[in-house]
Scaffold this motif. Structure first.
Motif, mmCIF file in Angstrom:
data_model
loop_
_atom_site.group_PDB
_atom_site.id
_atom_site.type_symbol
_atom_site.label_atom_id
_atom_site.label_comp_id
_atom_site.label_asym_id
_atom_site.label_seq_id
_atom_site.Cartn_x
_atom_site.Cartn_y
_atom_site.Cartn_z
ATOM 1 N N VAL A 12 6.883 -8.142 -0.941
ATOM 2 C CA VAL A 12 7.389 -9.380 -1.538
ATOM 3 C C VAL A 12 6.262 -10.401 -1.681
ATOM 4 N N ILE A 13 5.599 -10.700 -0.564
ATOM 5 C CA ILE A 13 4.473 -11.646 -0.567
ATOM 6 C C ILE A 13 3.180 -10.930 -0.207
ATOM 7 N N THR A 14 3.234 -10.165 0.858
ATOM 8 C CA THR A 14 2.048 -9.411 1.273
ATOM 9 C C THR A 14 2.153 -7.978 0.763
ATOM 10 N N SER A 15 1.001 -7.375 0.562
ATOM 11 C CA SER A 15 0.970 -5.987 0.118
ATOM 12 C C SER A 15 1.054 -5.062 1.323
ATOM 13 N N GLU A 16 1.760 -3.963 1.168
ATOM 14 C CA GLU A 16 1.858 -2.978 2.243
ATOM 15 C C GLU A 16 0.736 -1.952 2.189
ATOM 16 N N GLU A 17 -0.153 -2.081 1.212
ATOM 17 C CA GLU A 17 -1.183 -1.060 1.027
ATOM 18 C C GLU A 17 -1.998 -0.840 2.291
ATOM 19 N N ALA A 18 -2.365 -1.926 2.987
ATOM 20 C CA ALA A 18 -3.181 -1.769 4.199
ATOM 21 C C ALA A 18 -2.398 -1.045 5.288
ATOM 22 N N TYR A 19 -1.093 -1.304 5.362
ATOM 23 C CA TYR A 19 -0.262 -0.594 6.336
ATOM 24 C C TYR A 19 -0.135 0.882 5.961
ATOM 25 N N TRP A 20 0.023 1.133 4.668
ATOM 26 C CA TRP A 20 0.121 2.525 4.233
ATOM 27 C C TRP A 20 -1.194 3.259 4.505
ATOM 28 N N ASP A 21 -2.316 2.572 4.273
ATOM 29 C CA ASP A 21 -3.610 3.166 4.620
ATOM 30 C C ASP A 21 -3.645 3.496 6.103
ATOM 31 N N THR A 22 -3.147 2.572 6.912
ATOM 32 C CA THR A 22 -3.152 2.765 8.358
ATOM 33 C C THR A 22 -2.359 4.005 8.748
ATOM 34 N N ALA A 23 -1.171 4.158 8.193
ATOM 35 C CA ALA A 23 -0.329 5.307 8.534
ATOM 36 C C ALA A 23 -1.029 6.612 8.192
ATOM 37 N N GLY A 24 -1.653 6.680 7.026
ATOM 38 C CA GLY A 24 -2.344 7.906 6.636
ATOM 39 C C GLY A 24 -3.542 8.189 7.524
#
Length: 778
Positions: A12-24
């Motif tokens: 919504v406001i922040t991107s989840e891309e960094a979290y998704w990178d973290t999970a991978g």
């Protein structure tokens, strides 16, 4: 609480891309680090990636975006849970490949000794056999239909099925293996330095830079700031309900310069949720309170809220989210939900988001200020009452709380065909019921007045309201509940052959009594008004202001309408205005364009004239029939002191000639209108038998005999009849079919009825009622 908007962050406001990178990266380390599984025993050392680009590449190779999005679409909202789901799927697949899986039971994936034994067996498998493609799909029969936390629990059944041995209570949120994954996730997301500061010990694997350093806002910061500032300017307080831990939510907002827009007491992160879960466990009530549980939203709305407390009234606050878990949790919390599409990256995710039935869906959070204006707009409720009544009632319940400090127990709208620019219904408060009514003008509104007391003093039989709201564009009147039938309904019943509740004779007799009363009121209350006084009369909003204030252009400028009987032949409004009309063989004196220009002049409010106290909008939708005898007026939205000529127009046209406007699809099959376009001659040739149903003909005859003709004769006898009286009446009658509803709205009416409305506009503008032709009644 009704002025509170709660935002989810990621998507919504922040991107989840960094979290998704973290999970991978967590899964990649588990697969290939000697500290963990070390698939294929290929590495003696493991070197963490160091750049954003490398993180993205390695992560997506291990945990592809479609799998992440698929989990999100299945309401696996927390990124810890997303990572853990990937961990479980990989672990189940690897256990199915090792030579002696039985020796690894019972499963303890978080235990060092168990990991060592697992690693030894993994050394014998071909690393090429380990790939994302080999993982069990999310639509596997065992997982199909499971969502959120339930999906994690179903992984036990999946493992049992794949491995051929019972697996119980291994895979679950907050299980030892989940906490093991969570620790690795935090190591990767925070990086060595921040992790050590936060947890007081270094990561097991040194050298991790921290994906938090690579994080970016979802949209350009200036757009986000502008949107949040617009919401604050609208009077909304902003909050947050996110699955992120405390500092991971606060730090990005602080770094982006956005934190100060959100009220601290209305920010809820995973830390607050975990503390609430701990309190529930202490009370012997263990439960998960993460999304899609409503608790995060309720706690953000009310910091004192506890999970076992009653819910606030439905629609008390608004949630902006991007996932099905946001929608489900917010709805369970009683909130209105605005879904943004920025978090739903695939067609499947968008379909599942749509299926979760958010109240409103927008492209991104920059559209929130505009949608909030719609949510808080009575015009939105007026439109929705016919298509999404439940949503309209919810919005109205919220509106009552926001604008009238009225916490209703229930609101019931009564959508009727007569409600072209209004709505009404009943709300309940305890054991009491109240009737409400409002009138909505979407263009050209100056202000509205509910002068019921003025009408009462002038001698009208009018329902006096209990309470009114007079905000510009936000008017509402509250009445005691009236049980008498509405004249509009009775007329329609008799018109269609149902005489159970009234007959032509009963309705005509009631009309006669009211015409005599009106004539008396007019004659005893006639007085001179200056041009300035007359210009302020609310009734002009029904005529002149609709012509000049935007409604005419909004409805028709640059628009076209289908020719009846065709599917692809359109005729523009500019041509319709310019062409001459021939109706039943008679060439009309004025074109529609000329009629409009004449109306703008003769209906100009700034003219001194003789005035009376009138209802102004006394069509039958605003009239009860009391004891089958007398008219009882309500909804005096345009009541005031104005010309008697204008006062008689709206009830004359709408009560007699406008069935097509209220029942377009019922009227169409029997409509005998014929339209032909003579383009070379620039003539619109129309044939239509202007025949009225018996009850409407009776009302017209009664009105002519007992009000219209006596009124015109009396005004003429005392020198109070304007020289252009016929132009005034014809011009006002023109406005009724042309500007009450949009005749070019083909969702509202079929093309044949659109042309019938245009025909009435041209006919009335040129002729008025037949008996008004010059020389026939004066």
């Amino acid at each position: 609480m009704s002025n509170l908007v709660i935002f989810d962050l990621d998507g919504v406001i922040t991107s989840e891309e960094a979290y998704w990178d973290t999970a991978g990266l967590v899964l990649h380390e588990l697969l290939y680090s000697p500290l963990y599984w070390n698939v294929g025993a290929a590495n003696s050392a493991y070197h963490p990636v160091q750049t954003a680009e490398e993180s993205r590449r390695v992560s997506r190779e291990t945990l592809p975006e479609p799998l992440i999005v698929g989990l999100k679409a299945r309401a696996v909202n927390s990124n810890w849970d997303t990572c853990y789901a990937g961990f479980c799927l990989y672990l189940i697949e690897l256990l199915s490949l090792v030579p002696e899986p039985a020796s690894l039971f019972p499963l303890q994936p978080e235990d060092k000794d168990w990991i060592s034994a697992f690693r030894q067996q993994l050394a014998y498998i071909d690393p090429a056999r380990v790939s994302v493609a080999s993982l069990q799909p999310l639509d596997a029969p065992t997982l199909r239909g499971s969502r959120g936390i339930e999906l994690l629990h179903c992984l036990n059944a999946l493992a049992s099925e794949v491995l051929g041995r019972p697996v119980d209570d291994v895979f679950a949120r907050y299980s030892p293996s989940w906490k093991f994954c969570q620790r690795l996730f935090q190591e990767w997301y925070l990086g060595e330095q921040l992790y050590t500061q936060e947890y007081g010990q270094p990561p097991a694997q040194p050298g991790k830079p921290g994906c938090i350093l690579f994080e970016q806002p979802l949209l350009p910061l200036e757009q986000i700031r502008t949107s949040l500032e617009a919401l604050q300017a609208q009077g909304y307080m902003l909050g947050v309900a996110t699955g992120r831990p405390g500092q991971e939510a606060i730090l990005p907002l602080k770094n982006y310069g956005l934190l100060h827009y959100f009220a601290e007491r209305h920010i809820v992160t995973d830390a607050e949720v975990a503390r609430a879960e701990a309190r529930m466990r202490e009370r012997g009530m263990p439960m998960s309170l993460v999304k899609p549980h409503p608790f995060p939203f309720l706690a953000a709305a009310d910091p004192t809220y506890e999970p076992d407390q009653p819910l606030p009234p439905r629609g008390s606050f608004v949630v902006v989210g991007d996932t099905t878990s946001d929608v489900q949790g917010a709805h369970a919390a009683g909130a209105l939900v605005v879904a943004v599409l920025t978090g739903a990256r695939t067609a499947e995710a968008r379909t599942m988001l749509e299926q979760s039935q958010p109240d409103f869906t927008i492209a991104d959070m920059t559209r929130v200020p505009a949608i909030m204006e719609q949510i808080d707009d009575l015009a939105t409720i007026q439109r929705l009452q016919f298509t999404e009544r439940h949503k309209a009632e919810l919005l109205l319940q919220r509106w009552f709380a926001l604008h009238m400090n009225l916490q209703t127990d229930s609101v019931t709208l009564t959508p009727k065909p007569v409600s072209l620019n209004s709505f009404n219904g009943i709300y309940r408060l305890g054991t009491e019921e109240y009737f409400f009514k409002t009138h909505v003008e979407e263009q050209g509104v100056l202000e509205e007045y509910y002068n019921a007391e003025l009408l009462h003093k002038a001698g009208y039989n009018v329902v006096l309201p209990l309470r009114t709201v007079h905000e510009k564009g936000q008017q509402m009147v509250i009445y005691p509940v009236i049980r008498w039938p509405v004249m509009f309904d009775l007329m329609r019943e008799v018109e269609t052959g149902n005489t159970e509740h009234a007959t032509v004779e009963v309705l005509a007799a009631a009309e006669k009594r009211e015409c005599e009363r009106l004539l008396h009121i007019y004659q005893t209350g006639l007085a001179a008004s200056s041009a300035e006084e007359h210009a302020q009369a609310p009734i002009h909003q029904l005529f002149w202001h609709r012509l000049t204030g935007g409604r005419l252009n909004h409805f028709y400028e640059g628009k076209s309408v289908l020719l009846p009987g065709t599917t692809d032949t359109w005729f523009s409004f500019e041509e319709i205005k310019r062409f001459r009309w021939r109706i039943n063989g008679v060439l009309q004196r004025y074109t529609l364009g000329e009629l409009i220009e004449r109306a703008k002049q003769v209906l100009d409010p700034a003219q001194a004239t003789m005035t009376i106290v009138g209802h102004g909008d006394a069509h039958f939708g605003n009239v009860f029939l009391e004891q089958q005898q007398n008219y009882l007026y309500f909804d005096p939205a345009f009541a005031g002191r104005h010309s008697p000529l204008l006062d008689i127009v709206k009830p004359l046209f709408h009560n007699v000639f406008a069935s097509w406007m209220y029942f377009p699809y019922a009227i169409e099959p029997d409509c005998l209108l014929e339209v032909a376009i003579q383009r070379q001659e620039q003539i619109i040739d129309v044939r239509y038998p202007f025949q009225l149903p018996a009850v409407r003909g009776a009302i017209l005859q009664t009105k002519e005999h007992y009000l219209l003709k006596p009124l015109l004769s009396w005004l003429d006898s005392i020198g109070a009849l304007p020289e252009n009286w016929l132009d005034v009446l014809q011009s006002a009658l023109l406005c009724c079919p042309l500007l009450t509803v949009n005749l070019f709205d083909l969702q509202r009416m079929p093309a044949l009825i659109s042309w019938l409305g245009l025909t009435y506009a041209v006919h009335m503008g040129n002729n008025g009622v037949t008996s008004w032709k010059i020389g026939e009644n004066l």
